[in-house]
Scaffold this active site. Sequence first.
Site, PDB file in Angstrom:
ATOM      1  N   HIS A 110      34.846  28.273  37.738  1.00 47.79           N
ATOM      2  CA  HIS A 110      36.260  29.340  38.133  1.00 47.79           C
ATOM      3  C   HIS A 110      37.379  29.064  36.647  1.00 47.79           C
ATOM      4  O   HIS A 110      37.755  28.140  36.919  1.00 47.79           O
ATOM      5  CB  HIS A 110      36.375  29.210  39.697  1.00 47.79           C
ATOM      6  N   ASP A 148      38.833  31.830  47.390  1.00 51.32           N
ATOM      7  CA  ASP A 148      37.172  32.581  46.521  1.00 51.32           C
ATOM      8  C   ASP A 148      36.633  33.299  47.832  1.00 51.32           C
ATOM      9  O   ASP A 148      35.963  32.472  48.236  1.00 51.32           O
ATOM     10  CB  ASP A 148      36.578  30.660  46.175  1.00 51.32           C
TER      11      ASP A 148
END
Length: 255
Positions: A246, A148
């Site tokens: 996510h 990320d």
Amino acid sequence: MKLISWNVNGLRAVLRNGFLQALEQMAPDILCLQEIKLQEEQIPQEIKDLNEYRSHWHFARKKGYSGVATLTRLQPKTVRQGLGIEKFDAEGRVLVTEFEPFVLFNIYFPNGQRDHGRVAYKLEFYAELLKIVNALRDQGKRVIITGDFNTAHREIDLKNPKSNQNTSGFLPEERAWIDRYLQNGWIDTFRHFHPDLADQYTWWSYRFNARKRNIGWRIDYFMVSENVLPHLRDAFILPAIHGSDHCPVGIELKF
């Protein structure tokens, strides 16, 4: 060889939301997880029972915060926690696993925060990491960076670029660091295969029904050194896999 990265926003939470089924469906050779939000004594039994995968961990000192894990079917030659920089390593952000064909960095990049209070910290992290990965590449290593990144690179990489010009994650100085990685020869694998494909996101706010409406950001990446490119077969996003805010992203390699 399939590599998957996924910010799970709490490993114990995602286990309650279909993680094991998703793992079986994705069938990665290596799975990089970010924001696991647990300590060593809290590693779930379901993960310990995954006989196919060896697990490696870097926990934050602060409980319930950050942390990364790499689950792998392959035996790494070496495993290293952190960048060797205390103020970053205390937050459990980096796992480096070296395999015969490549060195893999599993990273949870800092968030600049809504008030921009950690933007400087975040940009320093980008700078220090770039020095480290460039040095490894210059030694002839094949290097893969995933995780990320907490930054959408271009306007195509988020639904509402105009209204987010002053939002951390899309600030000019944050985006400039993605530019700098590319200028240093690092390859954004998804854009390598899909340079102009729009509406491809990896994170959606839990608010405003954003995921259902696909109002998202592409902030999870696989970046590779140029010497990985001959082995790169595909790069993809898996928005149909739920369980976190996510979704997983991945690449396929052949050596």
